[in-house]
Design an enzyme around this catalytic site. Sequence first.
Site, mmCIF file in Angstrom:
data_model
loop_
_atom_site.group_PDB
_atom_site.id
_atom_site.type_symbol
_atom_site.label_atom_id
_atom_site.label_comp_id
_atom_site.label_asym_id
_atom_site.label_seq_id
_atom_site.Cartn_x
_atom_site.Cartn_y
_atom_site.Cartn_z
ATOM 1 N N TYR A 50 0.860 -1.245 0.427
ATOM 2 C CA TYR A 50 -0.027 -0.245 -0.232
ATOM 3 C C TYR A 50 0.626 1.720 0.192
ATOM 4 O O TYR A 50 1.953 1.725 1.328
ATOM 5 C CB TYR A 50 -0.696 0.139 1.045
ATOM 6 C CG TYR A 50 -1.873 0.646 1.491
ATOM 7 C CD1 TYR A 50 -2.000 2.254 0.066
ATOM 8 C CD2 TYR A 50 -2.258 1.552 2.440
ATOM 9 C CE1 TYR A 50 -2.667 3.152 0.513
ATOM 10 C CE2 TYR A 50 -3.338 2.439 2.577
ATOM 11 C CZ TYR A 50 -3.584 2.760 1.570
ATOM 12 O OH TYR A 50 -4.749 4.085 2.192
ATOM 13 N N LYS A 64 -1.419 -1.236 -4.327
ATOM 14 C CA LYS A 64 -2.461 -0.044 -3.853
ATOM 15 C C LYS A 64 -1.871 0.902 -4.616
ATOM 16 O O LYS A 64 -0.703 1.897 -3.553
ATOM 17 C CB LYS A 64 -3.436 -0.659 -2.189
ATOM 18 C CG LYS A 64 -4.206 0.420 -2.681
ATOM 19 C CD LYS A 64 -4.851 0.809 -1.444
ATOM 20 C CE LYS A 64 -6.152 2.358 -1.369
ATOM 21 N NZ LYS A 64 -6.696 1.978 0.459
#
Length: 295
Positions: free
Chosen positions: A135, A163
Amino acid sequence: MSIFTGSGVAIVTPMNADESVNYNKLRELIDFQIDHGTNCIVICGTTGEASTLTDEEQLECIRVAVEHTAKRVPVMAGTGSNHTAHGIELSKKAEALGADALLLVTPYYNKTTQKGLIRHYTEIAAAVNIPIMLYNVPSRTGLNIEPSTAKVLSLVDNIVAIKEASGNIAQVVDLAHAVEGRLDIYSGNDDQILPLLALGGKGVVSVIANILPKETHDIVANYRTGDLEGALARQLKIHELTKAIFCEVNPVPIKKALNLMGMNVGPTRGPLFEMEPANVEHLRKAMLDMGLNLQ
């Protein structure tokens, strides 16, 4: 080891008036999401206020999500930490609870070097067997996963996705080029779903899906079936509401939006407090313009 294709919701953590976690409401929200086409429940991320949950609360949220979702869609658990050993502990416990995948934010506040990032993620990955999504959200953590670093991490068997929430499309191009398909790329920004898909992305981990699950799902679905005009129209349709949802720090506005819809998800925990009245009116107007029913 792909985790999902489509729209994953970065689901809020509902609270009671006293700021205790409302687990029954969490079950309701999960049903609402799955009933409206969401492809993955992402529990205890930034939008889920993981940073103000105790470990016990975080693990109970993960347990409830896994149990209630009951394999209808994957559950990805946020277990990132700025302490590698703590991240390992949370990740192992989430795996034991039945999470299908893990979302690991970069270390925040103390940060690290790119070499340190590789070691941090590699050590956590070695401690579990389930897929991991990196992330990257430098605006919240002060730390960027550089494409060259992602390239090294893409060689770890169970690090399978990222992400990407840097907001830097040029970096995403470099990322896609560097990892050569070894990492599934997901948009971490609701205003960039379509651009990320065009660069080979598999979907989005979405905030706005909390209130627009079907619409967010359909952007990805339209694109993947070749309906580029439909995907573009839907991306542009949610644009003003997306801006309103981020007019203050996430997840304050998205929780307010859910409450305006009568979903009763309660307050955010301090240091995140009530929205400014003018911003509430801006949000309310954008929701009405979108055709949402408000209480």
